[in-house]
Design a protein around this motif. Structure first.
Motif, PDB file in Angstrom:
ATOM      1  N   ILE A 105      -2.265  -0.806  39.586  1.00 28.78           N
ATOM      2  CA  ILE A 105      -1.820  -1.386  38.327  1.00 28.78           C
ATOM      3  C   ILE A 105      -0.389  -0.894  38.096  1.00 28.78           C
ATOM      4  CG2 ILE A 105      -2.221  -1.514  35.839  1.00 28.78           C
ATOM      5  CD1 ILE A 105      -4.474  -2.776  37.508  1.00 28.78           C
ATOM      6  N   VAL A 106       0.526  -1.818  37.831  1.00 28.30           N
ATOM      7  CA  VAL A 106       1.903  -1.454  37.535  1.00 28.30           C
ATOM      8  C   VAL A 106       2.282  -2.095  36.209  1.00 28.30           C
ATOM      9  CG1 VAL A 106       4.309  -1.510  38.327  1.00 28.30           C
ATOM     10  CG2 VAL A 106       2.453  -1.376  40.009  1.00 28.30           C
ATOM     11  N   ILE A 107       2.751  -1.239  35.296  1.00 25.79           N
ATOM     12  CA  ILE A 107       3.105  -1.693  33.950  1.00 25.79           C
ATOM     13  C   ILE A 107       4.478  -1.149  33.599  1.00 25.79           C
ATOM     14  CG2 ILE A 107       2.435  -1.679  31.515  1.00 25.79           C
ATOM     15  CD1 ILE A 107      -0.421  -0.943  32.443  1.00 25.79           C
ATOM     16  N   ASP A 108       5.322  -1.995  33.034  1.00 31.31           N
ATOM     17  CA  ASP A 108       6.600  -1.549  32.506  1.00 31.31           C
ATOM     18  C   ASP A 108       6.443  -1.255  31.017  1.00 31.31           C
ATOM     19  OD1 ASP A 108       7.966  -1.674  34.872  1.00 31.31           O
ATOM     20  OD2 ASP A 108       9.212  -3.392  34.314  1.00 31.31           O
ATOM     21  N   PHE A 109       6.826  -0.046  30.623  1.00 35.74           N
ATOM     22  CA  PHE A 109       6.873   0.366  29.219  1.00 35.74           C
ATOM     23  C   PHE A 109       8.362   0.461  28.866  1.00 35.74           C
ATOM     24  CE2 PHE A 109       2.903   2.635  30.616  1.00 35.74           C
ATOM     25  CZ  PHE A 109       2.019   1.829  29.928  1.00 35.74           C
ATOM     26  N   THR A 110       8.821  -0.406  27.987  1.00 36.90           N
ATOM     27  CA  THR A 110      10.233  -0.408  27.603  1.00 36.90           C
ATOM     28  C   THR A 110      10.361  -0.005  26.144  1.00 36.90           C
ATOM     29  OG1 THR A 110      10.692  -2.183  29.187  1.00 36.90           O
ATOM     30  CG2 THR A 110      12.339  -1.806  27.463  1.00 36.90           C
ATOM     31  N   ILE A 111      11.279   0.911  25.898  1.00 29.93           N
ATOM     32  CA  ILE A 111      11.552   1.335  24.527  1.00 29.93           C
ATOM     33  C   ILE A 111      12.510   0.335  23.903  1.00 29.93           C
ATOM     34  CG2 ILE A 111      12.479   3.170  23.068  1.00 29.93           C
ATOM     35  CD1 ILE A 111       9.782   3.821  24.485  1.00 29.93           C
ATOM     36  N   VAL A 112      12.125  -0.187  22.754  1.00 36.97           N
ATOM     37  CA  VAL A 112      12.894  -1.210  22.067  1.00 36.97           C
ATOM     38  C   VAL A 112      13.809  -0.531  21.038  1.00 36.97           C
ATOM     39  CG1 VAL A 112      12.739  -3.284  20.636  1.00 36.97           C
ATOM     40  CG2 VAL A 112      11.019  -2.850  22.395  1.00 36.97           C
ATOM     41  N   ASP A 172      -4.188   3.756  39.337  1.00 35.07           N
ATOM     42  CA  ASP A 172      -5.220   3.166  40.191  1.00 35.07           C
ATOM     43  C   ASP A 172      -6.221   2.328  39.401  1.00 35.07           C
ATOM     44  OD1 ASP A 172      -6.449   5.224  38.862  1.00 35.07           O
ATOM     45  OD2 ASP A 172      -7.120   6.277  40.661  1.00 35.07           O
ATOM     46  N   HIS A 173      -6.113   2.334  38.077  1.00 36.33           N
ATOM     47  CA  HIS A 173      -7.000   1.515  37.234  1.00 36.33           C
ATOM     48  C   HIS A 173      -6.229   1.048  36.000  1.00 36.33           C
ATOM     49  CE1 HIS A 173      -7.306   5.498  35.404  1.00 36.33           C
ATOM     50  NE2 HIS A 173      -7.560   4.855  34.272  1.00 36.33           N
ATOM     51  N   ASP A 174      -6.749   0.027  35.349  1.00 39.58           N
ATOM     52  CA  ASP A 174      -6.120  -0.528  34.154  1.00 39.58           C
ATOM     53  C   ASP A 174      -6.381   0.426  32.978  1.00 39.58           C
ATOM     54  OD1 ASP A 174      -4.823  -2.254  32.459  1.00 39.58           O
ATOM     55  OD2 ASP A 174      -6.090  -3.986  32.931  1.00 39.58           O
ATOM     56  N   PRO A 175      -5.343   1.022  32.409  1.00 39.55           N
ATOM     57  CA  PRO A 175      -5.522   2.063  31.383  1.00 39.55           C
ATOM     58  C   PRO A 175      -5.629   1.497  29.963  1.00 39.55           C
ATOM     59  CG  PRO A 175      -3.217   1.872  31.897  1.00 39.55           C
ATOM     60  CD  PRO A 175      -3.937   0.868  32.773  1.00 39.55           C
ATOM     61  N   LEU A 176      -6.629   0.686  29.714  1.00 38.99           N
ATOM     62  CA  LEU A 176      -6.742   0.009  28.422  1.00 38.99           C
ATOM     63  C   LEU A 176      -6.790   0.964  27.225  1.00 38.99           C
ATOM     64  CD1 LEU A 176      -9.119  -2.910  29.450  1.00 38.99           C
ATOM     65  CD2 LEU A 176      -6.631  -2.942  29.194  1.00 38.99           C
ATOM     66  N   LEU A 222      -3.265   2.135  26.592  1.00 35.34           N
ATOM     67  CA  LEU A 222      -2.420   1.106  25.995  1.00 35.34           C
ATOM     68  C   LEU A 222      -2.629   1.038  24.485  1.00 35.34           C
ATOM     69  CD1 LEU A 222      -2.668  -1.773  28.627  1.00 35.34           C
ATOM     70  CD2 LEU A 222      -0.998   0.084  28.476  1.00 35.34           C
ATOM     71  N   GLN A 223      -3.870   1.165  24.044  1.00 32.81           N
ATOM     72  CA  GLN A 223      -4.159   1.167  22.606  1.00 32.81           C
ATOM     73  C   GLN A 223      -3.528   2.378  21.931  1.00 32.81           C
ATOM     74  OE1 GLN A 223      -8.447   0.913  22.528  1.00 32.81           O
ATOM     75  NE2 GLN A 223      -8.401  -1.318  22.367  1.00 32.81           N
ATOM     76  N   GLN A 224      -3.607   3.539  22.581  1.00 34.75           N
ATOM     77  CA  GLN A 224      -3.002   4.752  22.023  1.00 34.75           C
ATOM     78  C   GLN A 224      -1.485   4.600  21.917  1.00 34.75           C
ATOM     79  OE1 GLN A 224      -4.253   8.000  24.498  1.00 34.75           O
ATOM     80  NE2 GLN A 224      -6.351   7.962  23.733  1.00 34.75           N
ATOM     81  N   LEU A 225      -0.873   4.025  22.947  1.00 36.88           N
ATOM     82  CA  LEU A 225       0.576   3.840  22.943  1.00 36.88           C
ATOM     83  C   LEU A 225       1.003   2.889  21.829  1.00 36.88           C
ATOM     84  CD1 LEU A 225       1.330   3.627  26.765  1.00 36.88           C
ATOM     85  CD2 LEU A 225       1.836   5.522  25.222  1.00 36.88           C
ATOM     86  N   GLN A 226       0.263   1.790  21.654  1.00 37.31           N
ATOM     87  CA  GLN A 226       0.584   0.842  20.592  1.00 37.31           C
ATOM     88  C   GLN A 226       0.450   1.514  19.230  1.00 37.31           C
ATOM     89  OE1 GLN A 226       1.833  -2.690  22.446  1.00 37.31           O
ATOM     90  NE2 GLN A 226       1.966  -2.043  20.385  1.00 37.31           N
TER      91      GLN A 226
END
Length: 79
Positions: A71-78, A41-45, A48-52
């Protein structure tokens, strides 16, 4: 568990105190090429920093929708 698979994850249904642990756990279970489609329901800035910081170049982050309350974000494992 197929490459290029997309798995939905709606954070709005997870208690706030458990969200980050649930998100990190779900992402850690993905195989290269798999995507978690994250909805919130909100932008999880801060998240995102923790994930990076945790996954570095092993994760690709792409916004799908950036609307108030959705807010919809795709997290793809490379690989």
């Amino acid at each position: 568990m197929f490459a290029d698979a997309v798995y939905p994850f709606d954070a709005r249904g997870v208690a706030k105190r458990f969200r980050h642990a649930a998100i990190f756990g779900a992402l850690s279970a993905l195989q290269p090429g798999e995507t978690m489609r994250f909805c919130n329901d909100h932008d999880p800035l801060p998240l995102l920093q923790q994930l990076q910081g945790h996954f570095g170049d092993q994760i690709k982050i792409a916004y799908i929708a950036r609307n108030p309350g959705e807010i919809v974000i795709d997290f793809t494992i490379v690989g």
